[in-house]
Design a protein around this motif. Structure first.
Motif, PDB file in Angstrom:
ATOM      1  N   SER A 171       8.925   8.602   2.752  1.00  0.00           N
ATOM      2  CA  SER A 171       7.966   7.837   1.947  1.00  0.00           C
ATOM      3  C   SER A 171       6.739   7.491   2.773  1.00  0.00           C
ATOM      4  CB  SER A 171       8.611   6.558   1.411  1.00  0.00           C
ATOM      5  OG  SER A 171       8.887   5.660   2.462  1.00  0.00           O
ATOM      6  N   VAL A 172       5.652   7.167   2.078  1.00  0.00           N
ATOM      7  CA  VAL A 172       4.438   6.676   2.727  1.00  0.00           C
ATOM      8  C   VAL A 172       3.923   5.484   1.944  1.00  0.00           C
ATOM      9  CG1 VAL A 172       3.748   8.912   3.686  1.00  0.00           C
ATOM     10  CG2 VAL A 172       2.877   8.211   1.479  1.00  0.00           C
ATOM     11  N   ASP A 173       3.226   4.604   2.632  1.00  0.00           N
ATOM     12  CA  ASP A 173       2.569   3.484   1.967  1.00  0.00           C
ATOM     13  C   ASP A 173       1.381   4.023   1.181  1.00  0.00           C
ATOM     14  OD1 ASP A 173       4.357   1.697   3.085  1.00  0.00           O
ATOM     15  OD2 ASP A 173       3.066   1.240   4.794  1.00  0.00           O
ATOM     16  N   TYR A 174       1.240   3.532  -0.062  1.00  0.00           N
ATOM     17  CA  TYR A 174       0.189   4.024  -0.953  1.00  0.00           C
ATOM     18  C   TYR A 174      -0.104   2.940  -1.981  1.00  0.00           C
ATOM     19  CZ  TYR A 174      -2.006   7.220  -4.357  1.00  0.00           C
ATOM     20  OH  TYR A 174      -2.859   7.839  -5.239  1.00  0.00           O
ATOM     21  N   LYS A 175      -1.324   2.505  -2.062  1.00  0.00           N
ATOM     22  CA  LYS A 175      -1.759   1.503  -3.042  1.00  0.00           C
ATOM     23  C   LYS A 175      -0.862   0.260  -3.031  1.00  0.00           C
ATOM     24  CE  LYS A 175      -4.131   4.731  -6.022  1.00  0.00           C
ATOM     25  NZ  LYS A 175      -4.389   5.209  -7.356  1.00  0.00           N
ATOM     26  N   ASP A 176      -0.589  -0.265  -1.855  1.00  0.00           N
ATOM     27  CA  ASP A 176       0.253  -1.451  -1.676  1.00  0.00           C
ATOM     28  C   ASP A 176       1.673  -1.260  -2.195  1.00  0.00           C
ATOM     29  OD1 ASP A 176      -1.787  -2.959  -0.448  1.00  0.00           O
ATOM     30  OD2 ASP A 176      -2.609  -3.501  -2.396  1.00  0.00           O
ATOM     31  N   ALA A 177       2.126  -0.018  -2.254  1.00  0.00           N
ATOM     32  CA  ALA A 177       3.479   0.326  -2.693  1.00  0.00           C
ATOM     33  C   ALA A 177       3.935   1.499  -1.820  1.00  0.00           C
ATOM     34  CB  ALA A 177       3.481   0.681  -4.175  1.00  0.00           C
ATOM     35  N   LYS A 178       4.905   2.254  -2.301  1.00  0.00           N
ATOM     36  CA  LYS A 178       5.386   3.425  -1.570  1.00  0.00           C
ATOM     37  C   LYS A 178       5.488   4.612  -2.512  1.00  0.00           C
ATOM     38  CE  LYS A 178       8.005   1.451   2.215  1.00  0.00           C
ATOM     39  NZ  LYS A 178       7.043   1.840   3.229  1.00  0.00           N
ATOM     40  N   VAL A 179       5.110   5.773  -1.987  1.00  0.00           N
ATOM     41  CA  VAL A 179       5.321   7.038  -2.689  1.00  0.00           C
ATOM     42  C   VAL A 179       6.429   7.759  -1.943  1.00  0.00           C
ATOM     43  CG1 VAL A 179       4.316   9.267  -3.309  1.00  0.00           C
ATOM     44  CG2 VAL A 179       2.984   7.191  -3.570  1.00  0.00           C
ATOM     45  N   TYR A 180       7.362   8.320  -2.693  1.00  0.00           N
ATOM     46  CA  TYR A 180       8.536   8.981  -2.130  1.00  0.00           C
ATOM     47  C   TYR A 180       8.436  10.489  -2.301  1.00  0.00           C
ATOM     48  CZ  TYR A 180      10.369   4.271  -2.004  1.00  0.00           C
ATOM     49  OH  TYR A 180      10.534   2.935  -1.746  1.00  0.00           O
ATOM     50  N   PHE A 181       9.056  11.213  -1.369  1.00  0.00           N
ATOM     51  CA  PHE A 181       8.994  12.666  -1.341  1.00  0.00           C
ATOM     52  C   PHE A 181      10.396  13.242  -1.205  1.00  0.00           C
ATOM     53  CE2 PHE A 181       5.215  10.751   0.316  1.00  0.00           C
ATOM     54  CZ  PHE A 181       4.217  11.395  -0.397  1.00  0.00           C
ATOM     55  N   CYS A 182      10.519  14.535  -1.481  1.00  0.00           N
ATOM     56  CA  CYS A 182      11.824  15.188  -1.364  1.00  0.00           C
ATOM     57  C   CYS A 182      12.168  15.477   0.092  1.00  0.00           C
ATOM     58  CB  CYS A 182      11.851  16.469  -2.191  1.00  0.00           C
ATOM     59  SG  CYS A 182      10.662  17.727  -1.663  1.00  0.00           S
ATOM     60  N   CYS A 183      11.120  15.627   0.925  1.00  0.00           N
ATOM     61  CA  CYS A 183      11.348  15.979   2.332  1.00  0.00           C
ATOM     62  C   CYS A 183      10.143  15.561   3.168  1.00  0.00           C
ATOM     63  CB  CYS A 183      11.591  17.476   2.467  1.00  0.00           C
ATOM     64  SG  CYS A 183      10.158  18.475   1.985  1.00  0.00           S
ATOM     65  N   ASN A 184      10.305  15.619   4.460  1.00  0.00           N
ATOM     66  CA  ASN A 184       9.214  15.253   5.365  1.00  0.00           C
ATOM     67  C   ASN A 184       8.070  16.266   5.348  1.00  0.00           C
ATOM     68  OD1 ASN A 184      10.085  12.726   6.310  1.00  0.00           O
ATOM     69  ND2 ASN A 184      11.528  13.706   7.691  1.00  0.00           N
ATOM     70  N   ASN A 185       8.361  17.521   4.968  1.00  0.00           N
ATOM     71  CA  ASN A 185       7.311  18.526   4.858  1.00  0.00           C
ATOM     72  C   ASN A 185       6.316  18.118   3.759  1.00  0.00           C
ATOM     73  OD1 ASN A 185       5.951  20.977   5.382  1.00  0.00           O
ATOM     74  ND2 ASN A 185       7.073  21.982   3.733  1.00  0.00           N
ATOM     75  N   CYS A 186       6.825  17.734   2.607  1.00  0.00           N
ATOM     76  CA  CYS A 186       5.956  17.285   1.514  1.00  0.00           C
ATOM     77  C   CYS A 186       5.236  15.993   1.887  1.00  0.00           C
ATOM     78  CB  CYS A 186       6.754  17.099   0.231  1.00  0.00           C
ATOM     79  SG  CYS A 186       7.269  18.658  -0.529  1.00  0.00           S
TER      80      CYS A 186
END
Length: 146
Positions: free
Chosen positions: A44-59
């Motif tokens: 995940s990464v921080d985005y707009k004071d929240a978190k966006v999640y991904f399927c893998c670290n590559n994405c």
């Protein structure tokens, strides 16, 4: 006694201003904004004071390098994971009419009227996402859940 009151006040303030806690995030319907695959809590990464999640670290790395191509899908994920809630029509910004409720890419949304809903209903899948979750529409229609 004063220290205790200050500590209690600080905890109360932190609870009030902090975004949705990780325990409140619903990843069940979340899709990776890069690949479209189910997400992992570990990527995940921080985005707009929240978190966006991904399927893998590559994405995750692709998003971190340039988030712009994935912004619309990331915005949709913020709503799907209940970190953001709808506050207005994504087309007009006006008050919502519950009778216009529909689903866009697995996310329940409402509009101010049936004309706005009709614009989305007539659009193709990717165009629907843009109408509802593109940056300008997202800013107009959604707010951070608290």
């Amino acid at each position: 006694m004063n220290r205790f009151a200050v500590v209690v006040a600080l905890f109360a303030f932190a609870a009030f201003v902090s975004p949705v806690s990780a325990a409140d995030v619903d990843l069940e319907k979340a899709k990776c904004p890069v690949s479209g695959q189910p997400v992992s809590e570990e990527a995940s990464v921080d985005y707009k004071d929240a978190k966006v999640y991904f399927c893998c670290n590559n994405c995750k790395g692709k998003f971190e390098k340039d988030s712009k191509p994935f912004e619309t899908k990331a915005n949709a994920q913020l709503v799907a994971t209940k970190q953001y809630v709808q506050k207005g029509c994504p087309i007009s910004g006006q008050a919502l009419n519950e009778e216009t409720k529909t689903e866009v890419d697995g996310v329940e949304v409402c509009f101010c009227c049936f004309n706005c809903k009709g614009k989305v209903d007539q659009a193709e899948k990717d165009e629907k996402l843009k109408i509802v979750f593109a940056p300008a529409a997202f800013a107009k229609a959604f707010k951070l859940a608290r």
